[in-house]
Design an enzyme around this catalytic site. Structure first.
Site, PDB file in Angstrom:
ATOM      1  N   GLY A  37      29.736  39.864  45.675  1.00  0.00           N
ATOM      2  CA  GLY A  37      29.425  38.621  44.950  1.00  0.00           C
ATOM      3  C   GLY A  37      28.058  38.655  44.312  1.00  0.00           C
ATOM      4  N   SER A  38      27.796  39.716  43.549  1.00  0.00           N
ATOM      5  CA  SER A  38      26.428  39.874  43.013  1.00  0.00           C
ATOM      6  C   SER A  38      26.338  39.677  41.503  1.00  0.00           C
ATOM      7  CB  SER A  38      25.852  41.231  43.431  1.00  0.00           C
ATOM      8  OG  SER A  38      26.815  42.235  43.444  1.00  0.00           O
TER       9      SER A  38
ATOM     10  N   ARG B 104      25.991  36.755  40.091  1.00  0.00           N
ATOM     11  CA  ARG B 104      25.074  35.633  39.822  1.00  0.00           C
ATOM     12  C   ARG B 104      24.482  35.133  41.134  1.00  0.00           C
ATOM     13  NH1 ARG B 104      30.363  33.453  39.036  1.00  0.00           N
ATOM     14  NH2 ARG B 104      30.762  31.968  40.716  1.00  0.00           N
TER      15      ARG B 104
ATOM     16  N   ASP C 212      38.413  41.442  44.374  1.00  0.00           N
ATOM     17  CA  ASP C 212      38.372  40.305  45.296  1.00  0.00           C
ATOM     18  C   ASP C 212      38.231  40.800  46.735  1.00  0.00           C
ATOM     19  OD1 ASP C 212      39.001  38.128  46.931  1.00  0.00           O
ATOM     20  OD2 ASP C 212      40.541  37.381  45.559  1.00  0.00           O
TER      21      ASP C 212
ATOM     22  N   ASN D 154      27.831  38.806  50.795  1.00  0.00           N
ATOM     23  CA  ASN D 154      27.289  37.612  50.159  1.00  0.00           C
ATOM     24  C   ASN D 154      28.357  36.759  49.466  1.00  0.00           C
ATOM     25  OD1 ASN D 154      25.067  36.014  48.598  1.00  0.00           O
ATOM     26  ND2 ASN D 154      26.414  36.882  47.011  1.00  0.00           N
TER      27      ASN D 154
ATOM     28  N   TYR E 210      34.234  24.921  54.901  1.00  0.00           N
ATOM     29  CA  TYR E 210      33.103  25.822  54.624  1.00  0.00           C
ATOM     30  C   TYR E 210      32.266  26.039  55.896  1.00  0.00           C
ATOM     31  CZ  TYR E 210      28.854  27.488  52.211  1.00  0.00           C
ATOM     32  OH  TYR E 210      27.761  28.213  51.797  1.00  0.00           O
TER      33      TYR E 210
ATOM     34  N   ALA F  56      33.221  25.712  58.994  1.00  0.00           N
ATOM     35  CA  ALA F  56      33.987  26.523  59.953  1.00  0.00           C
ATOM     36  C   ALA F  56      33.906  27.998  59.568  1.00  0.00           C
ATOM     37  CB  ALA F  56      35.441  26.058  59.984  1.00  0.00           C
ATOM     38  N   SER F  57      34.001  28.273  58.264  1.00  0.00           N
ATOM     39  CA  SER F  57      33.950  29.683  57.831  1.00  0.00           C
ATOM     40  C   SER F  57      32.575  30.281  58.110  1.00  0.00           C
ATOM     41  CB  SER F  57      34.300  29.814  56.341  1.00  0.00           C
ATOM     42  OG  SER F  57      33.237  29.349  55.517  1.00  0.00           O
TER      43      SER F  57
ATOM     44  N   ILE G  56      19.919  26.447  48.180  1.00  0.00           N
ATOM     45  CA  ILE G  56      19.266  27.410  47.309  1.00  0.00           C
ATOM     46  C   ILE G  56      19.720  27.135  45.869  1.00  0.00           C
ATOM     47  CG2 ILE G  56      18.975  29.887  46.814  1.00  0.00           C
ATOM     48  CD1 ILE G  56      17.980  29.080  49.673  1.00  0.00           C
TER      49      ILE G  56
HETATM   50  N1  LIG Z   1      23.518  28.330  47.079  1.00  0.00           N
HETATM   51  C1  LIG Z   1      23.305  27.833  48.276  1.00  0.00           C
HETATM   52  O1  LIG Z   1      22.634  26.815  48.420  1.00  0.00           O
HETATM   53  C2  LIG Z   1      23.823  28.516  49.508  1.00  0.00           C
HETATM   54  C3  LIG Z   1      23.444  28.003  50.746  1.00  0.00           C
HETATM   55  C4  LIG Z   1      23.890  28.617  51.897  1.00  0.00           C
HETATM   56  C5  LIG Z   1      24.707  29.720  51.809  1.00  0.00           C
HETATM   57  N2  LIG Z   1      25.087  30.175  50.589  1.00  0.00           N
HETATM   58  C6  LIG Z   1      25.960  31.338  50.557  1.00  0.00           C
HETATM   59  O2  LIG Z   1      25.338  32.352  49.789  1.00  0.00           O
HETATM   60  C7  LIG Z   1      26.343  33.123  49.133  1.00  0.00           C
HETATM   61  C8  LIG Z   1      26.070  33.148  47.638  1.00  0.00           C
HETATM   62  O3  LIG Z   1      26.038  31.827  47.168  1.00  0.00           O
HETATM   63  P1  LIG Z   1      25.662  31.459  45.654  1.00  0.00           P
HETATM   64  O4  LIG Z   1      25.167  30.072  45.703  1.00  0.00           O
HETATM   65  O5  LIG Z   1      24.832  32.528  45.052  1.00  0.00           O
HETATM   66  O6  LIG Z   1      27.135  31.455  45.007  1.00  0.00           O
HETATM   67  P2  LIG Z   1      27.589  31.529  43.469  1.00  0.00           P
HETATM   68  O7  LIG Z   1      26.455  31.271  42.549  1.00  0.00           O
HETATM   69  O8  LIG Z   1      28.808  30.661  43.394  1.00  0.00           O
HETATM   70  O9  LIG Z   1      28.035  33.072  43.317  1.00  0.00           O
HETATM   71  C9  LIG Z   1      29.113  33.546  44.091  1.00  0.00           C
HETATM   72  C10 LIG Z   1      29.288  35.028  43.804  1.00  0.00           C
HETATM   73  O10 LIG Z   1      30.370  35.503  44.614  1.00  0.00           O
HETATM   74  C11 LIG Z   1      31.379  36.071  43.782  1.00  0.00           C
HETATM   75  N3  LIG Z   1      32.670  35.835  44.433  1.00  0.00           N
HETATM   76  C12 LIG Z   1      33.237  34.660  44.762  1.00  0.00           C
HETATM   77  N4  LIG Z   1      34.416  34.858  45.371  1.00  0.00           N
HETATM   78  C13 LIG Z   1      34.586  36.204  45.437  1.00  0.00           C
HETATM   79  C14 LIG Z   1      35.598  37.046  45.956  1.00  0.00           C
HETATM   80  N5  LIG Z   1      36.696  36.541  46.535  1.00  0.00           N
HETATM   81  N6  LIG Z   1      35.449  38.396  45.838  1.00  0.00           N
HETATM   82  C15 LIG Z   1      34.353  38.929  45.260  1.00  0.00           C
HETATM   83  N7  LIG Z   1      33.356  38.180  44.750  1.00  0.00           N
HETATM   84  C16 LIG Z   1      33.474  36.833  44.836  1.00  0.00           C
HETATM   85  C17 LIG Z   1      31.188  35.390  42.426  1.00  0.00           C
HETATM   86  O11 LIG Z   1      31.662  36.155  41.337  1.00  0.00           O
HETATM   87  P3  LIG Z   1      33.121  35.869  40.686  1.00  0.00           P
HETATM   88  O12 LIG Z   1      33.194  34.422  40.393  1.00  0.00           O
HETATM   89  O13 LIG Z   1      33.226  36.772  39.505  1.00  0.00           O
HETATM   90  O14 LIG Z   1      34.070  36.276  41.759  1.00  0.00           O
HETATM   91  C18 LIG Z   1      29.661  35.326  42.369  1.00  0.00           C
HETATM   92  O15 LIG Z   1      29.136  36.580  42.011  1.00  0.00           O
HETATM   93  C19 LIG Z   1      27.680  32.488  49.515  1.00  0.00           C
HETATM   94  O16 LIG Z   1      28.234  33.157  50.610  1.00  0.00           O
HETATM   95  C20 LIG Z   1      27.293  31.092  49.902  1.00  0.00           C
HETATM   96  O17 LIG Z   1      28.224  30.508  50.773  1.00  0.00           O
HETATM   97  C21 LIG Z   1      24.667  29.602  49.436  1.00  0.00           C
END
Ligand SMILES: NC(=O)c1ccc[n+]([C@@H]2O[C@H](COP(=O)([O-])OP(=O)(O)OC[C@H]3O[C@@H](n4cnc5c(N)ncnc54)[C@H](OP(=O)(O)O)[C@@H]3O)[C@@H](O)[C@H]2O)c1
Length: 244
Positions: free
Chosen positions: A11-12, A14, A60, A87, A152, A154-155, A185
């Site tokens: 998930g890199s 963005r 995926d 991630n 979320y 629970a996961s 974040i």
């Molecule tokens: N942002 C926050 O405040 C926050 C807080 C706590 C934890 N987190 C965790 O940090 C991580 C990143 O969050 P983020 O805010 O940066 O999310 P984001 O901006 O929504 O980016 C998610 C990334 O994951 C990829 N992705 C999603 N589903 C996927 C799948 N099934 N297989 C492969 N790639 C997948 C997306 O690309 P595609 O759409 O192309 O698949 C994208 O690159 C997540 O695990 C999130 O739960 C975030």
């Protein structure tokens, strides 16, 4: 072996994952970047300009056969895997009484089962190497819970239990596993929140600001250099977990 690492960041494309991949690239490491959508030429130019070596593998992570293929391709091309950063994640928020089976399953499938698939396949290689880091991105919500995020939470709580278990299991061969629990974040995920929810979130953050993706990346980098920290959950959340 030189001190350059082979790193997979799921998930890199963005957000936090992009910041993590970028920080490893800036240090000259090799980074396998991943997402479900194709990486744009612009994004690849950006990664290529940072240094290191970037190698996209699109697919995926909740698809077991894709994960096996991604790990196999990484091993074949780069000979080893030093760091796996789980991630990729998603949200599908709803109040409990309105939450559908699909809302629940799809969130657990990506956030928890996807983490299981990638960790299992990478561990097979790390155990043989007798070294490796698995860093799973959980969430503060996995510790303190959140209205509208039962699936979320629970996961992400599952990711914490999973991380502690594999840390115990892999330790005898020098493989470490830790979880990072970010708070709010700045990213697309938090961009989609309403102003009310953002305001409420700020109230619960002692440091009174959202975090930056780079602040999570810094912690991932720190952990990837440590060999005596395992089974831990590190919070990068402006103190939010204290108000849980
Ligand atoms: N942002 C926050 O405040 C926050 C807080 C706590 C934890 N987190 C965790 O940090 C991580 C990143 O969050 P983020 O805010 O940066 O999310 P984001 O901006 O929504 O980016 C998610 C990334 O994951 C990829 N992705 C999603 N589903 C996927 C799948 N099934 N297989 C492969 N790639 C997948 C997306 O690309 P595609 O759409 O192309 O698949 C994208 O690159 C997540 O695990 C999130 O739960 C975030």
């Amino acid at each position: 072996m030189d001190n350059k690492k082979v790193v997979i960041v799921t998930g890199s494309s963005r957000g936090i994952g992009k910041a993590i991949a970028s920080s490893f690239l800036k240090q000259g490491h090799t980074v396998i970047v991943n997402g479900r959508s194709e990486f744009s030429a612009e994004l690849m130019d950006y990664f290529n300009g940072l240094g290191g070596k970037v190698h996209p593998i699109v697919g995926d992570i909740s698809d077991e056969s894709f994960v096996k293929q991604m790990i196999k391709e990484t091993k074949k091309t780069f000979k080893r895997i030093d760091v796996l950063v789980n991630n990729a994640g998603r949200t599908k928020d709803n109040l409990l009484i309105r939450m559908t089976e699909e809302d629940f399953d799809s969130t657990l499938t990506v956030n928890l089962k996807g983490t299981f698939f990638t960790a299992r396949e990478a561990a097979k290689i790390m155990l043989k190497q007798r070294s490796g880091h698995i860093i799973n991105i959980s969430s503060v919500v996995g510790t303190v819970g959140n209205v509208g995020q039962a699936n979320y939470a629970a996961s992400k709580a599952g990711v914490i239990g999973f991380t502690k278990s594999i840390a115990k299991e892999l330790a005898p061969r020098g493989v470490v596993a830790n979880a990072i629990a970010p708070g709010f974040i700045e990213s697309d995920m938090t961009e989609s929140l309403t102003d009310d929810v953002k305001e409420q979130a700020l109230q619960s953050i002692p440091l009174k600001r959202l975090g930056e993706a780079e602040e999570v990346a810094d912690l991932v980098n720190f952990l990837s250099d440590q060999k005596y920290i395992t089974g831990q959950v590190l919070h990068v959340d402006g103190g939010m977990v204290m108000n849980g």
